[in-house]
Write a protein that holds these residues in place. Structure first.
Motif, short mmCIF file in Angstrom:
data_model
loop_
_atom_site.label_atom_id
_atom_site.label_comp_id
_atom_site.label_asym_id
_atom_site.label_seq_id
_atom_site.Cartn_x
_atom_site.Cartn_y
_atom_site.Cartn_z
N ARG A 138 4.28 8.09 6.50
CA ARG A 138 3.83 6.79 6.99
C ARG A 138 5.05 5.96 7.38
O ARG A 138 5.86 5.57 6.54
CB ARG A 138 3.01 6.09 5.91
CG ARG A 138 2.33 4.81 6.37
CD ARG A 138 3.12 3.59 5.91
NE ARG A 138 2.75 2.42 6.69
CZ ARG A 138 3.45 1.29 6.69
NH1 ARG A 138 4.54 1.17 5.98
NH2 ARG A 138 3.08 0.28 7.44
N TYR B 146 7.06 3.01 10.33
CA TYR B 146 6.89 1.69 10.94
C TYR B 146 8.04 1.41 11.90
O TYR B 146 9.11 2.01 11.82
CB TYR B 146 6.83 0.60 9.88
CG TYR B 146 8.04 0.56 8.96
CD1 TYR B 146 9.22 -0.10 9.34
CD2 TYR B 146 8.02 1.18 7.72
CE1 TYR B 146 10.33 -0.14 8.51
CE2 TYR B 146 9.12 1.14 6.88
CZ TYR B 146 10.27 0.50 7.28
OH TYR B 146 11.38 0.48 6.46
N LYS C 275 0.82 -1.21 0.00
CA LYS C 275 0.00 0.00 0.00
C LYS C 275 0.85 1.26 0.00
O LYS C 275 0.67 2.15 -0.83
CB LYS C 275 -0.93 -0.04 1.21
CG LYS C 275 -1.87 1.15 1.37
CD LYS C 275 -2.91 0.82 2.44
CE LYS C 275 -3.70 2.06 2.85
NZ LYS C 275 -3.00 2.80 3.91
N ASN C 276 1.78 1.36 0.93
CA ASN C 276 2.67 2.52 1.01
C ASN C 276 4.05 2.09 1.45
O ASN C 276 4.54 2.49 2.51
CB ASN C 276 2.12 3.59 1.96
CG ASN C 276 0.84 4.25 1.46
OD1 ASN C 276 -0.18 4.20 2.12
ND2 ASN C 276 0.89 4.86 0.29
N ASN D 64 -2.88 6.17 -3.42
CA ASN D 64 -1.86 5.73 -2.47
C ASN D 64 -0.56 5.56 -3.25
O ASN D 64 -0.51 4.81 -4.24
CB ASN D 64 -2.24 4.41 -1.83
CG ASN D 64 -3.25 4.58 -0.72
OD1 ASN D 64 -4.44 4.37 -0.92
ND2 ASN D 64 -2.80 4.96 0.46
N ASP E 203 3.70 -2.84 5.13
CA ASP E 203 2.36 -2.29 5.01
C ASP E 203 1.45 -3.36 4.43
O ASP E 203 1.90 -4.42 3.99
CB ASP E 203 2.36 -1.04 4.12
CG ASP E 203 1.16 -0.13 4.37
OD1 ASP E 203 0.27 -0.51 5.17
OD2 ASP E 203 1.11 0.96 3.78
N TYR E 204 0.14 -3.08 4.44
CA TYR E 204 -0.81 -3.98 3.81
C TYR E 204 -0.49 -4.12 2.32
O TYR E 204 0.09 -3.20 1.71
CB TYR E 204 -2.23 -3.45 3.97
CG TYR E 204 -2.73 -3.39 5.39
CD1 TYR E 204 -2.46 -4.39 6.30
CD2 TYR E 204 -3.49 -2.31 5.82
CE1 TYR E 204 -2.93 -4.33 7.60
CE2 TYR E 204 -3.98 -2.23 7.12
CZ TYR E 204 -3.68 -3.24 8.00
OH TYR E 204 -4.15 -3.18 9.29
N ASP F 5 2.80 -7.27 6.51
CA ASP F 5 3.10 -5.97 7.09
C ASP F 5 4.05 -6.05 8.28
O ASP F 5 4.55 -5.03 8.74
CB ASP F 5 1.82 -5.22 7.48
CG ASP F 5 1.00 -5.95 8.52
OD1 ASP F 5 1.09 -7.19 8.60
OD2 ASP F 5 0.26 -5.28 9.27
N PHE G 49 -0.88 3.87 9.80
CA PHE G 49 -1.93 3.74 8.79
C PHE G 49 -2.13 5.10 8.13
O PHE G 49 -2.50 6.07 8.79
CB PHE G 49 -3.23 3.26 9.45
CG PHE G 49 -4.33 2.94 8.47
CD1 PHE G 49 -4.38 1.71 7.85
CD2 PHE G 49 -5.30 3.88 8.18
CE1 PHE G 49 -5.38 1.42 6.95
CE2 PHE G 49 -6.32 3.60 7.29
CZ PHE G 49 -6.36 2.36 6.65
N VAL H 237 2.91 -0.10 13.23
CA VAL H 237 2.88 0.24 11.81
C VAL H 237 1.79 1.30 11.60
O VAL H 237 0.64 1.10 11.98
CB VAL H 237 2.64 -1.00 10.93
CG1 VAL H 237 3.88 -1.87 10.89
CG2 VAL H 237 1.47 -1.83 11.43
#
Length: 668
Positions: free
Chosen positions: A232, A234, A93-94, A653, A98-99, A133, A266, A264
């Motif tokens: 973003r 983590y 995702k980013n 995104n 991440d997801y 993730d 979001f 992490v």
């Protein structure tokens, strides 16, 4: 806790009973990645050899070695899969940790099963939530990707295939390293491992720490003034221990434990001052492998997977001028979404006669979970699943047929079957294929979600059912191998989001009335060009459409291509990797009246190089140029609401921009 204690105590008692087993040759040779010395790896047992056996009987198997992942400079498993596995679409995702969206042979994310050392990591709260993730790449020995329906051995969710991450393996000699790195997204990385053995006892220990401030996940023009958290980041810390007792080649008792602690973030383009998930995750297993004779072998494995996550979101209060005042509204404050998964896997293999083998197994899973964020109450499920297979080895022709019956405590019982085969011809040419059925049960989110922000769950959903076939013709000759494959899958009762209902403008989860077909093809080439260079090229085309339409199902690219070039000086002193990932058109269905949005059609190139400073191969420097040409691309499309009037618009995104990674590694 009582169940868990009984589970592992029972497996340990079985180990004592079978501990006097007779010997069987098992060790194989492996090469240490620094080429300093030969490292002898303990032989693979029945469970570990299952993917290779499935390949010999008609499945397509991709293997990426941990050495290749390490030399290419990846920090997390998701990005390694994205760039290095032929035919597998992975879209973080980013950026790192991440997801992700995943597709394999036209599947959705929820139709690919992820395992670590054979332990199911699937989340029955959300089958679309993968473990990637919080899964670092430094602990990987290799990754195995089985393509096509694999429900016979692996059960629900293995519709498009499975991804099995194998952690560092046992060795007879001591081996290890420590590594430190930095990246230009203010990222800091450290990892290390140590393994070895003495007498009948073997161990592996590994640990990693990854932290980054991150990058801006949306274009500046897509942010609302209310969103003040514009990077973003983590933080992921992982540690693991593995132990094996092998008094004879025919018997092994092994145990493993892995712990992850993470935070992490979001990413959102509206409202948010801070939004993040915390994670406390534990995975443990205890396994017995026993081969009392040349004709019979079995294993029994108990596992436990505890996944404790919390979600926090704090939003800005806006003043009369439309700007943040500095005050915050608490939306979620460490609200839990958790699950616990434990079970037993039993599999035995018996050779009835030369060329005839019977396999039987039984899987038991007990699952509990809840989510205070999406208002999913405590749910519990048990599944019993016996399965059996017959394999015929007729020399150049190998055939297999099997059946599995799944009996969940809450839902429909389902029976799936599979027939597969492989035929080897002269000159290294082969034909292979498989045909069978698969199913996927609705997850807790699809059934029960009632959060007013998003699509609404539907407790009347039924299981998806599919018929699938996958086949290929290939060539293996010397330093070259290649295959052209095709696939077809028809799915009934597909679970999807309907945005057309006036009562549910943010979507309502339904079983679609029409069947959905997925078909396509893939071409794969692997070549060792000479002592220095290797090449992998893959191109995949996929059509996934509901009957009566020509619209591609969301999050599944029509086209995907990967090119991987590797170079290594024959003495192992230096080398590098160039990997290119091209993604064709993709579509997202976005709520708030926005509808269908096209994105994709981008190429990302990574360049990595490494060099041993000393001739003993103890000190290594590495560099990775991620997204070398700084491609600006959308990994998915999200809905953003305007501060002023609440109206909605789509926003990209962003994938990771150009980033420099540098590392230093010391071999132990």
């Amino acid at each position: 806790m009582k169940f868990r204690t009984t589970l592992f105590a029972g497996a340990a008692a079985s180990a004592l009973f079978f501990g006097h087993a007779s010997a069987q040759a098992a060790a194989v040779a492996g090469a240490d990645e620094s080429d300093r010395q030969s490292i002898v790896v303990l032989g693979q047992k029945l469970e570990e050899t299952t993917p290779e056996e499935l390949e010999q009987y008609g499945s397509r198997l991709e293997i990426v070695e941990g050495k290749a992942i390490d030399q290419a400079g990846f920090d997390d498993t998701g990005q390694a899969l994205q760039m290095l596995v032929p035919g597998l679409y992975v879209s973080p995702k980013n950026g790192a940790f991440d997801y992700v969206n995943v597709s394999l042979l036209g599947s959705r994310t929820s139709e690919v099963l992820f395992t670590v050392d054979g332990v199911r990591m699937g989340n029955r709260l959300y089958t679309g939530t993968t473990p990637l993730d919080t899964l670092p790449s430094s602990m990987i020995e290799r990754i195995e990707v089985l393509k096509g329906g694999q429900g016979l051995y692996y059960g629900t969710q293995a519709v498009g295939g499975i991804v099995n991450v194998i952690t560092k393996g046992f060795t007879r000699d001591f081996d290890g390293s420590v590594e430190a790195g930095y990246d230009t997204n203010d990222g800091y990385h450290a990892n290390g491992y140590l393994r070895g053995g003495g007498g009948d006892h073997y161990f592996v220990a590994f640990a990693s720490y990854d932290e980054a401030e991150g990058f801006q996940p949306f274009h500046t023009s897509d942010y609302q003034p209310s969103a003040t958290d514009r990077k973003r980041g983590y933080r992921v810390a992982t540690g693991g221990l593995k132990y094996a007792y092998e008094p004879a080649d025919a018997f092994r008792l092994s145990a493993s434990y892995q712990h992850t602690d993470a935070k992490v973030e979001f990413a959102k383009a509206e409202d948010v001052a801070a939004a993040f998930n915390t994670r406390n995750e534990e995975v443990a297993s205890l396994k017995i492998d026993w081969t009392p004779s040349d004709r019979f072998g079995f294993y029994v494995k108990a596992y436990w997977h505890d996944w404790d996550s919390t979600y926090s979101e704090f939003e800005n209060v806006l003043g009369a001028d439309g700007l943040p005042t500095g005050s915050l509204i608490t939306i979620d404050d460490h609200d839990p979404w958790v699950f616990e998964d434990r079970g037993i896997n039993l599999l035995g293999e018996y050779k009835l006669a030369d060329g005839v083998t019977v396999i039987g197994g039984y899987d038991y899973q007990k699952y509990d979970g809840m989510d205070a964020v999406f208002l999913i109450g405590s749910q519990s499920e048990e599944v019993h699943a016996p399965f059996a297979q017959v394999k015929l080895d007729l020399g150049g022709l190998k055939l297999a047929a099997g059946v599995r019956h799944n009996m969940p405590s809450d839902g429909q019982s389902k029976t799936v079957w599979n027939v597969s085969g492989r035929y080897a011809m002269d000159g290294g040419v082969y034909l292979r294929g498989m045909v069978g059925t698969s199913f996927r049960l609705p997850d807790a989110y699809e059934l029960y979600v009632i959060d007013p922000c998003c699509e609404q769950g539907n407790p009347n959903l039924v299981a998806e059912e599919s018929f699938n076939t996958e086949f290929g013709v290939g060539l293996e000759r010397g330093m070259f191998s290649g295959e052209v494959l095709g696939f077809y899958r028809k799915t009934d009762n597909l679970i999807d989001i309907d945005y057309s209902l006036p009562a549910y403008p943010d979507g309502f989860i339904v079983n679609t009335q029409d069947s959905v077909t997925a078909w396509g093809g893939e071409a794969i080439i692997n070549a060792r060009l000479d002592d220095w260079f290797g090449l992998t090229f893959d191109y995949t085309h996929t059509e996934v459409e509901a009957s009566g339409t020509n619209e591609q199902i969301q999050d599944i690219p029509r086209d995907l291509a990967k090119l991987i070039l590797t170079a290594e000086e024959p003495g192992g002193r230096f080398g590098g990797t160039v990997s290119m990932n091209w993604v064709g058109k993709i579509y997202d269905s976005v709520g708030g009246g926005i509808g269908r949005v096209q994105h994709g059609d981008y190429a990302v190139v990574d360049l990595a190089g490494w060099f041993f400073v000393d001739s003993a191969h103890n000190h290594r420097l590495g560099v990775r140029l991620e997204n070398l040409f700084d491609t600006d691309y959308a990994t998915r499309i999200t809905r953003v609401r305007r501060d002023a009037d609440g109206s909605s618009y789509p926003a990209d995104n962003r994938g990771t921009p150009f980033t420099v990674h540098v590392t230093y590694r010391l071999a132990i």
